[in-house]
Design an enzyme around this catalytic site. Structure first.
Site, mmCIF file in Angstrom:
data_model
loop_
_atom_site.group_PDB
_atom_site.id
_atom_site.type_symbol
_atom_site.label_atom_id
_atom_site.label_comp_id
_atom_site.label_asym_id
_atom_site.label_seq_id
_atom_site.Cartn_x
_atom_site.Cartn_y
_atom_site.Cartn_z
ATOM 1 N N GLU A 1 -5.007 17.066 4.595
ATOM 2 C CA GLU A 1 -3.574 16.823 4.344
ATOM 3 C C GLU A 1 -2.692 17.670 5.247
ATOM 4 O O GLU A 1 -1.483 17.714 5.072
ATOM 5 C CB GLU A 1 -3.264 17.073 2.864
ATOM 6 C CG GLU A 1 -3.848 15.990 1.955
ATOM 7 C CD GLU A 1 -3.593 16.244 0.466
ATOM 8 O OE1 GLU A 1 -3.372 17.404 0.096
ATOM 9 O OE2 GLU A 1 -3.635 15.271 -0.298
ATOM 10 N N VAL B 1 -13.590 12.997 -1.410
ATOM 11 C CA VAL B 1 -15.002 12.790 -1.097
ATOM 12 C C VAL B 1 -15.225 13.329 0.317
ATOM 13 O O VAL B 1 -14.425 13.038 1.216
ATOM 14 C CB VAL B 1 -15.381 11.287 -1.163
ATOM 15 C CG1 VAL B 1 -16.830 11.070 -0.754
ATOM 16 C CG2 VAL B 1 -15.119 10.729 -2.554
ATOM 17 N N TYR C 1 -5.282 3.110 -2.980
ATOM 18 C CA TYR C 1 -4.691 3.020 -4.319
ATOM 19 C C TYR C 1 -3.978 1.691 -4.528
ATOM 20 O O TYR C 1 -4.039 1.117 -5.621
ATOM 21 C CB TYR C 1 -3.740 4.195 -4.573
ATOM 22 C CG TYR C 1 -4.455 5.515 -4.725
ATOM 23 C CD1 TYR C 1 -4.236 6.557 -3.828
ATOM 24 C CD2 TYR C 1 -5.375 5.712 -5.753
ATOM 25 C CE1 TYR C 1 -4.906 7.762 -3.965
ATOM 26 C CE2 TYR C 1 -6.050 6.908 -5.889
ATOM 27 C CZ TYR C 1 -5.816 7.934 -4.988
ATOM 28 O OH TYR C 1 -6.487 9.117 -5.111
#
Lengths: 173, 170
Positions: free
Chosen positions: A27, A95, A139
Site C-alpha cells: 500500500e 495473501v 471486491y
C-alpha cells in the site's frame, strides 16, 4: 493448491505482524506501521478483544520460498450501524504474492462473512485505496459497492496533536 | 450559553436515541434506510459484549425542546483497530437537535468521545461524513481533523443483502 482457513491464535501474532508489514509495503505506506506482534497479542487475545483474525495456512510441502506456511490473514472487528444494526469491518485482507490466484483471498473473505453472519451482522465494510484497481475490482466482483463514489461518504480522522487538542477540550464530569 | 450535561447512555435512553437516529437520518436525506428499532438498540448496546457505546447530552427541564425533550443530543461510538497503529475509536453518529445547535454541545460530545478513546488507549478517532454536508465538514475541519478520502485516497466499501449472503455461504 490446498489451504486451510482457521481462527488465529496468540502464537500466530508474529506471522500476522510480518504480513501486516508486507501489506503496508504493497500500500506504499510501510513507514506507517507502528505496532508489533506484542500489541496484537495484547489487543486480540484479551477479555474483550479489539479485533479477531483468521489465518490461511498451506501444508509444509507448499511452504513459501522463505519457509512460511501461514500465507494470508484477515483481521476484522464488529461495528454498528445506527440504521441497520450489527456489522463487521474488514480491516485487512492479505495473501502473500506467491500464493495469489488460488482462491485464498476469497476463502478468507467468505469466512469473515460467515463469521459475521453467525453474529447476525448485516453488513461487511472495508476501505480500499483509490489507485488499487486490482483490489477494487476484486471486491466489486463480489458485490461490494463503493460508497465514496455512489453516496459521497468521506472518511475523516483525528490523530496525534488534533486528537490531543480535542481531548483537552472535553467537558469535565 | 446554555447549561447542558453529558453522561453515558443507559438502556432507558434507547427510546430517545432511536428518535434522534431517525432525525439524523432525515437530515442526511436517508430516513427510509433506518431499519433499527429501540429494542435492537437495547439488545446490542447493553448486553455482555455491547456492539456500541453511547453518550447523551441533556438539558434541564426548563430548557426542554419544543416537543418536550430534555435529551437533545447524542454520540454513538465503538472501538475499532488499525493493524498499523493499534486501538482506535469510531464515532458512528454525532447529533444535536436543531434548536440546540450553536451552544457547543456537538463539540462537547465529540471531545468526550475523544477523551474516552484516549483513556482506552486509542490513537485515532475515525468517522465518515457525506461530501455534500458542508456545515458538518466545516465543523470537523475547524477542530483539526483531516479527510483521508481526499488526502490519502481511501474509499469506503460495503457488501450487504444478497451479495453478503453469497459471500457467507460455507
Amino acid at each position: 493448491m490446498r489451504f486451510t482457513v482457521r481462527a488465529a491464535t496468540k502464537d500466530d501474532c508474529k506471522e500476522i505482524s510480518r504480513m501486516i508489514k508486507e501489506l503496508a509495503v504493497y500500500e506504499k505506506m510501510s513507514d506507517q506501521v507502528k505496532i508489533s506482534h506484542e500489541e496484537l497479542e495484547r489487543d486480540g487475545f484479551c477479555q474483550n478483544p479489539f479485533f479477531e483474525c483468521l489465518v490461511a495456512e498451506v501444508p509444509e510441502e507448499q511452504k513459501s520460498t522463505e519457509g512460511f506456511t501461514v500465507v494470508g490473514y484477515a483481521l476484522y472487528f464488529y461495528t454498528y450501524s445506527t440504521w441497520k444494526g450489527r456489522a463487521v469491518y474488514l480491516e485487512d485482507l492479505y495473501v502473500m504474492p506467491e500464493f495469489r490466484g488460488n482462491g485464498i483471498g476469497t476463502g478468507l473473505l467468505c469466512k469473515v462473512a460467515e463469521v459475521g453472519k453467525k453474529k447476525q451482522c448485516v453488513r461487511l465494510q472495508l476501505s480500499v485505496l483509490d489507485w488499487n484497481t486490482p483490489t477494487r475490482d476484486f471486491y466489486a466482483a463480489k458485490g461490494g459497492q463503493d460508497l465514496t463514489v455512489t453516496e459521497g461518504w468521506h472518511a475523516i480522522r483525528f490523530d496525534g496533536q488534533s486528537l490531543d487538542s480535542l481531548v483537552h477540550e472535553a467537558p469535565t464530569d | 450559553m446554555m447549561d447542558f450535561s453529558i453522561r453515558p447512555a443507559n438502556v432507558e435512553d434507547c427510546k430517545d436515541i432511536a428518535r434522534m437516529i431517525r432525525d439524523l437520518a432525515e437530515y442526511e436525506e436517508m430516513s427510509d434506510l433506518v431499519k433499527i428499532t429501540q429494542r435492537d438498540l437495547e439488545q446490542d448496546g447493553f448486553s455482555k459484549n455491547p456492539f456500541y457505546h453511547g453518550i447523551i447530552a441533556e438539558v434541564s427541564d426548563q430548557h426542554r425542546s419544543q416537543d418536550g425533550h430534555t435529551k437533545i443530543g447524542y454520540a454513538l461510538y465503538f472501538y475499532s483497530y488499525s493493524s498499523w497503529i493499534g486501538r482506535a475509536i469510531y464515532m458512528e453518529d454525532l447529533y444535536v437537535m436543531q434548536e440546540f445547535r450553536g451552544n457547543g454541545i456537538g463539540k462537547a460530545l465529540m471531545s468526550k468521545v475523544a477523551q474516552l478513546g484516549l483513556a482506552a488507549g486509542c490513537n485515532q478517532l475515525n468517522f465518515t461524513v457525506l461530501d455534500w454536508n458542508k456545515s458538518s465538514m466545516d465543523f470537523y475541519f475547524s477542530h483539526g481533523c483531516f479527510n483521508i478520502t481526499t488526502k490519502l485516497g481511501y474509499h469506503c466499501m460495503r457488501c450487504e443483502g444478497e451479495a453478503l449472503e453469497n459471500l457467507a455461504q460455507p
